[in-house]
Design an enzyme around this catalytic site. Structure first.
Site, mmCIF file in Angstrom:
data_model
loop_
_atom_site.group_PDB
_atom_site.id
_atom_site.type_symbol
_atom_site.label_atom_id
_atom_site.label_comp_id
_atom_site.label_asym_id
_atom_site.label_seq_id
_atom_site.Cartn_x
_atom_site.Cartn_y
_atom_site.Cartn_z
ATOM 1 N N HIS A 18 0.840 -1.203 0.000
ATOM 2 C CA HIS A 18 0.000 0.000 0.000
ATOM 3 C C HIS A 18 0.876 1.253 0.000
ATOM 4 O O HIS A 18 0.596 2.221 -0.709
ATOM 5 C CB HIS A 18 -0.913 0.008 1.230
ATOM 6 C CG HIS A 18 -1.963 -1.058 1.153
ATOM 7 N ND1 HIS A 18 -3.296 -0.782 0.999
ATOM 8 C CD2 HIS A 18 -1.869 -2.405 1.174
ATOM 9 C CE1 HIS A 18 -3.981 -1.912 0.923
ATOM 10 N NE2 HIS A 18 -3.126 -2.916 1.042
ATOM 11 N N ASP A 108 -5.910 5.927 1.457
ATOM 12 C CA ASP A 108 -5.941 4.514 1.109
ATOM 13 C C ASP A 108 -7.346 3.989 1.370
ATOM 14 O O ASP A 108 -7.925 4.218 2.449
ATOM 15 C CB ASP A 108 -4.919 3.795 2.011
ATOM 16 C CG ASP A 108 -4.660 2.374 1.588
ATOM 17 O OD1 ASP A 108 -5.635 1.657 1.313
ATOM 18 O OD2 ASP A 108 -3.491 1.991 1.565
ATOM 19 N N THR A 130 -6.047 0.203 -4.234
ATOM 20 C CA THR A 130 -4.735 -0.392 -4.533
ATOM 21 C C THR A 130 -4.851 -1.729 -5.274
ATOM 22 O O THR A 130 -3.846 -2.372 -5.527
ATOM 23 C CB THR A 130 -3.920 -0.614 -3.240
ATOM 24 O OG1 THR A 130 -4.677 -1.463 -2.379
ATOM 25 C CG2 THR A 130 -3.583 0.672 -2.538
ATOM 26 N N HIS A 345 3.431 -14.271 -6.628
ATOM 27 C CA HIS A 345 2.157 -14.571 -5.963
ATOM 28 C C HIS A 345 1.002 -13.771 -6.566
ATOM 29 O O HIS A 345 -0.143 -13.944 -6.182
ATOM 30 C CB HIS A 345 2.279 -14.272 -4.465
ATOM 31 C CG HIS A 345 2.335 -12.796 -4.137
ATOM 32 N ND1 HIS A 345 3.104 -11.887 -4.822
ATOM 33 C CD2 HIS A 345 1.691 -12.065 -3.175
ATOM 34 C CE1 HIS A 345 2.941 -10.680 -4.305
ATOM 35 N NE2 HIS A 345 2.090 -10.752 -3.311
ATOM 36 N N TRP A 348 -0.995 -7.148 -6.656
ATOM 37 C CA TRP A 348 -1.290 -6.205 -7.736
ATOM 38 C C TRP A 348 -0.082 -5.349 -8.113
ATOM 39 O O TRP A 348 0.175 -5.079 -9.286
ATOM 40 C CB TRP A 348 -2.505 -5.345 -7.368
ATOM 41 C CG TRP A 348 -2.940 -4.440 -8.489
ATOM 42 C CD1 TRP A 348 -3.077 -3.093 -8.457
ATOM 43 C CD2 TRP A 348 -3.294 -4.840 -9.835
ATOM 44 N NE1 TRP A 348 -3.491 -2.609 -9.674
ATOM 45 C CE2 TRP A 348 -3.625 -3.667 -10.530
ATOM 46 C CE3 TRP A 348 -3.354 -6.068 -10.495
ATOM 47 C CZ2 TRP A 348 -4.018 -3.691 -11.877
ATOM 48 C CZ3 TRP A 348 -3.729 -6.081 -11.844
ATOM 49 C CH2 TRP A 348 -4.062 -4.903 -12.507
ATOM 50 N N ASN A 349 0.704 -4.932 -7.112
ATOM 51 C CA ASN A 349 1.887 -4.121 -7.445
ATOM 52 C C ASN A 349 2.886 -4.939 -8.243
ATOM 53 O O ASN A 349 3.481 -4.447 -9.197
ATOM 54 C CB ASN A 349 2.560 -3.591 -6.179
ATOM 55 C CG ASN A 349 1.648 -2.667 -5.421
ATOM 56 O OD1 ASN A 349 1.365 -1.558 -5.856
ATOM 57 N ND2 ASN A 349 1.142 -3.135 -4.279
ATOM 58 N N SER A 350 3.076 -6.194 -7.842
ATOM 59 C CA SER A 350 4.032 -7.036 -8.560
ATOM 60 C C SER A 350 3.623 -7.187 -10.017
ATOM 61 O O SER A 350 4.454 -7.150 -10.921
ATOM 62 C CB SER A 350 4.138 -8.414 -7.890
ATOM 63 O OG SER A 350 4.793 -8.274 -6.643
ATOM 64 N N GLU A 353 4.292 -3.994 -11.892
ATOM 65 C CA GLU A 353 5.739 -3.828 -12.086
ATOM 66 C C GLU A 353 6.222 -4.745 -13.211
ATOM 67 O O GLU A 353 6.999 -4.330 -14.076
ATOM 68 C CB GLU A 353 6.474 -4.128 -10.769
ATOM 69 C CG GLU A 353 6.212 -3.059 -9.717
ATOM 70 C CD GLU A 353 6.523 -3.513 -8.289
ATOM 71 O OE1 GLU A 353 7.176 -4.561 -8.116
ATOM 72 O OE2 GLU A 353 6.103 -2.806 -7.350
ATOM 73 N N ASP A 369 -6.623 -10.862 -3.386
ATOM 74 C CA ASP A 369 -6.966 -10.562 -4.785
ATOM 75 C C ASP A 369 -6.208 -11.417 -5.795
ATOM 76 O O ASP A 369 -6.458 -11.345 -7.005
ATOM 77 C CB ASP A 369 -6.675 -9.080 -5.069
ATOM 78 C CG ASP A 369 -5.236 -8.678 -4.759
ATOM 79 O OD1 ASP A 369 -4.596 -9.335 -3.910
ATOM 80 O OD2 ASP A 369 -4.738 -7.714 -5.366
ATOM 81 N N GLN A 370 -5.260 -12.222 -5.338
ATOM 82 C CA GLN A 370 -4.299 -12.839 -6.262
ATOM 83 C C GLN A 370 -4.894 -13.861 -7.243
ATOM 84 O O GLN A 370 -4.497 -13.879 -8.418
ATOM 85 C CB GLN A 370 -3.157 -13.443 -5.451
ATOM 86 C CG GLN A 370 -2.418 -12.380 -4.641
ATOM 87 C CD GLN A 370 -1.829 -12.895 -3.357
ATOM 88 O OE1 GLN A 370 -1.670 -14.096 -3.184
ATOM 89 N NE2 GLN A 370 -1.498 -11.987 -2.443
HETATM 90 C C1 UDX Z 1 -0.880 -6.968 -1.034
HETATM 91 C C2 UDX Z 1 -1.770 -7.559 -2.154
HETATM 92 O O1 UDX Z 1 -1.419 -8.824 -2.574
HETATM 93 C C3 UDX Z 1 -1.883 -6.587 -3.285
HETATM 94 O O2 UDX Z 1 -2.546 -7.128 -4.389
HETATM 95 C C4 UDX Z 1 -2.577 -5.386 -2.750
HETATM 96 O O3 UDX Z 1 -2.975 -4.534 -3.760
HETATM 97 C C5 UDX Z 1 -1.672 -4.774 -1.720
HETATM 98 O O4 UDX Z 1 -1.445 -5.713 -0.674
HETATM 99 P P1 UDX Z 1 1.651 -7.754 -1.338
HETATM 100 O O5 UDX Z 1 1.146 -9.118 -1.096
HETATM 101 O O6 UDX Z 1 2.722 -7.243 -0.502
HETATM 102 O O7 UDX Z 1 0.447 -6.712 -1.383
HETATM 103 O O8 UDX Z 1 2.155 -7.767 -2.879
HETATM 104 P P2 UDX Z 1 2.382 -6.657 -3.948
HETATM 105 O O9 UDX Z 1 1.136 -5.941 -4.274
HETATM 106 O O10 UDX Z 1 3.054 -7.319 -5.069
HETATM 107 O O11 UDX Z 1 3.360 -5.610 -3.260
HETATM 108 C C6 UDX Z 1 4.652 -5.919 -2.816
HETATM 109 C C7 UDX Z 1 5.550 -4.748 -3.025
HETATM 110 O O12 UDX Z 1 6.774 -5.013 -2.352
HETATM 111 C C8 UDX Z 1 5.888 -4.516 -4.495
HETATM 112 O O13 UDX Z 1 5.793 -3.145 -4.804
HETATM 113 C C9 UDX Z 1 7.321 -4.995 -4.625
HETATM 114 O O14 UDX Z 1 8.107 -4.248 -5.536
HETATM 115 C C10 UDX Z 1 7.855 -4.848 -3.227
HETATM 116 N N1 UDX Z 1 8.902 -5.849 -2.929
HETATM 117 C C11 UDX Z 1 8.557 -7.167 -2.800
HETATM 118 C C12 UDX Z 1 10.195 -5.456 -2.780
HETATM 119 O O15 UDX Z 1 10.522 -4.275 -2.927
HETATM 120 N N2 UDX Z 1 11.131 -6.390 -2.472
HETATM 121 C C13 UDX Z 1 10.858 -7.698 -2.339
HETATM 122 O O16 UDX Z 1 11.800 -8.461 -2.042
HETATM 123 C C14 UDX Z 1 9.521 -8.116 -2.500
#
Ligand code: UDX
Length: 453
Positions: A18, A108, A130, A345, A348-350, A353, A369-370
C-alpha cells in the site's frame, strides 16, 4: 517550486503493497508543484525516503509495532479508525494554523474513516484503490445487488458486466471465503457503499489494461485510472532521479543481488517472490525449491522469513546457480536484463511492475486478490501462465517446472514475451503526457489548484 497554498495529504495503510503506490502518487503530486505530505504510522515513518514529499506520522494506536501488537484484525482496524481519525484531524489543524492549509486528503481505501475527517474539515476527499479495477468492481456489483454473499462454491461460474467469466477458485478469497476475512471485508464493503461520497476515486491501473471493464462501467461508477504507480524512471517519465518507491519496511540486499545478476546471461534468471505478506508452508517451500532446481536455470528467490525452511541438501546443491535473499529492491531486479521470468504470488503491485518492465510471469496465487489477478495474467493479458495446485493445495515441483518451461521456452515463450512488451508500451503511454492516466491526474490537479479555501 512548491505551491504552499495547495496542500494535499496522502494517507497510507502501513503495508508495503500500500505504501509503494500511495507514496509514488505523493511524489507525482509533489513533482507537479503541490505541497504534499505523506502520512503513515509511527513505526513505518522512518522507512520513508522521498525527496520533495513531507512525511508526518499518525497513530494507529500501536505505535511500537502496529498490527502485530493488536489482539485481532478487528481490534487493529477499530483502533486505527479511532486513534487515526483523531491524529489525522490534529495534523490538519496544525497545517491549517500555518501558511499551508490542507485542501485535499487522498486516502488509502482500507481507511474509509478518512472520508469523515475530510468532511469535518470541508476539504476534498479522494480515495485510492490499490487493487485492479476489475477486482474492485466485484465489490461494487455486490453493493449494487448483482450478486450476493456467500457465493455458492458449487456454482460453475460467475458472469458479470465487463469481466471474464469467473470460476469459484478465481474469486478473491475475501469473497470466496467471507467468514475468514470478515473484518477486512467489512472495511472493503464500507468503502464501496460510500464510493460516490468521495470527490475522486482513483485506481492504480490504466484504462487500456482493463478496457472491457472501463466500457461496461462507463457512467456507472466514478473510478478514475491513474496508474501504473511505478517509479517514473521505469516508465520513461520525468520525475528526476525517481528510480525507487522510496520505502522499504525491510532492509534490501540490493548490492548482492545486482552483483549476482551481473554474472548471469541476458533473460536467463527466474526471479521468485511472494510479496510482503504471503507466508508459504514448509512443504510448499520444498516443492518450489526442487522445481527451481529441476528447471536447471539460475534463480533469485526472496524468501521473507522462511529461508530456514529450505532443505540443506538443496542449499548445498545450488552453488552459484541460485541466490536466496530475505528482501530485495524488486524493481531493480525486474529491470535487470538478466531476469527472464517472474514467479510471483500475483500481488497487484508485482503485476503492474512486471508489465511495466516487460517480464512475463508464472502465477502462484495465494489468497486475497491474487487468484483473480492470476486469471487476468493468463487469460486476458496473456503475459504468463497459472501454476495449478494439487488436491492438497500444493504446487508440485513438476507443475512449477512445466510452467517455467512454458514461459521460458519455444513458441509459448515468444507469445507471452510479445504480449508483455505490448503492455509495457501501453503502460508507458498511459502515464506519458496526454495519456489516459495522465489526463485523469491533470484534471484532479486543475480542480484542486483552483479551489479557494
Ligand atoms: C498486497 C496484495 O497482494 C496486493 O494485491 C494489494 O494490492 C496490496 O497488498 P503484497 O502481497 O505485498 O500486497 O504484494 P504486492 O502488491 O506485489 O506488493 C509488494 C511490493 O513489495 C511490491 O511493490 C514490490 O516491488 C515490493 N517488494 C517485494 C520489494 O521491494 N522487495 C521484495 O523483495 C519483494
Amino acid at each position: 517550486m512548491e505551491n504552499k497554498s495547495c496542500h494535499v495529504i496522502v494517507l497510507t495503510y502501513p503495508a508495503q503493497g500500500h505504501i509503494n503506490p500511495l507514496l509514488q502518487f505523493a511524489k507525482l503530486l509533489a513533482s507537479r508543484g503541490l505541497k504534499t505530505t505523506f502520512a503513515t504510522t509511527y513505526y513505518t515513518v522512518n522507512s520513508i525516503d522521498a525527496p520533495n514529499v513531507h512525511v508526518e506520522p499518525i497513530s494507529d494506536g500501536f505505535d511500537e509495532g502496529g498490527f502485530k501488537q493488536a489482539s485481532s484484525v478487528e481490534a487493529y482496524l477499530e483502533s486505527f479508525k479511532a486513534v487515526g481519525s483523531r491524529t489525522l484531524a490534529q495534523l490538519i489543524n496544525k497545517f491549517d494554523a500555518s501558511d499551508s492549509p490542507v485542501r485535499c486528503i487522498v486516502y488509502d481505501s482500507l481507511l474509509p474513516w478518512a472520508l469523515e475527517v475530510a468532511k469535518e474539515f470541508g476539504i476534498y476527499a479522494a480515495t485510492f484503490l490499490t487493487n485492479s479495477a476489475s477486482l474492485c468492481s466485484l465489490y461494487w456489483h455486490i453493493v449494487n445487488g448483482l450478486f450476493t454473499l456467500p457465493v455458492n462454491p458449487e456454482i460453475e461460474s460467475l458472469s458479470l458486466p465487463g469481466l471474464p467469466v469467473l470460476a469459484f477458485h478465481e474469486l478473491p478469497s475475501f469473497l470466496a471465503y467471507p467468514t475468514s476475512h470478515s473484518a477486512y471485508l467489512a472495511v472493503v464493503m464500507e468503502k464501496f457503499y460510500r464510493l460516490t461520497e468521495n470527490d475522486w476515486v482513483f485506481c492504480n491501473s490504466f484504462e487500456e489494461l482493463e478496457s472491457e471493464l472501463v466500457k461496461a462501467m462507463k457512467g456507472l461508477w466514478p473510478v478514475k485510472m491513474i496508474g501504473p504507480m511505478v517509479p517514473s524512471a521505469y516508465l520513461d517519465q520525468q520525475i528526476e532521479g525517481d528510480t525507487a518507491y522510496g520505502a522499504n519496511l525491510w532492509e534490501p540486499t540490493t548490492d548482492q543481488c545486482l552483483k549476482w545478476l551481473e554474472t548471469k546471461p541476458s533473460g536467463s534468471v527466474l526471479y521468485v517472490s511472494f510479496g510482503s505478506m504471503a507466508s508459504v508452508s514448509d512443504e510448499q517451500v520444498q516443492e518450489i525449491a526442487w522445481g527451481l532446481k529441476a528447471s536447471n536455470r539460475p534463480f533469485m528467490w526472496v524468501l521473507k522469513g522462511s529461508e530456514n525452511k529450505l532443505p540443506g541438501e538443496f542449499m548445498d546443491s545450488i552453488g552459484e546457480t541460485g541466490l536466496v535473499v530475505t528482501w530485495c529492491n524488486q524493481l531493480q531486479v525486474l529491470a535487470h536484463k538478466a531476469v527472464g521470468c517472474f514467479v510471483t504470488h500475483c500481488g497487484w503491485n508485482s503485476i503492474l511492475e512486471a508489465l511495466s518492465l516487460g517480464v512475463p510471469m508464472v502465477c502462484v496465487a495465494q489468497g486475497t486478490d491474487q487468484p483473480t489477478n492470476a486469471k487476468f495474467v493468463e487469460d486476458i493479458w496473456k503475459v504468463g501462465v497459472r501454476a495449478k495446485r494439487n488436491e492438497e493445495g500444493i504446487l508440485t515441483r513438476k507443475e512449477l517446472y512445466g510452467c517455467i518451461r512454458q514461459v521460458m521456452e519455444g513458441e509459448s515463450s515468444r507469445q507471452v514475451r510479445g504480449n508483455t512488451n505490448k503492455w509495457t508500451e501501453l503502460a508507458k503511454k498511459a502515464v506519458s503526457r496526454g495519456g489516459s492516466s495522465d489526463r485523469n491526474i491533470s484534471e484532479f490537479l486543475a480542480k484542486v489548484m483552483e479551489r479557494n479555501k
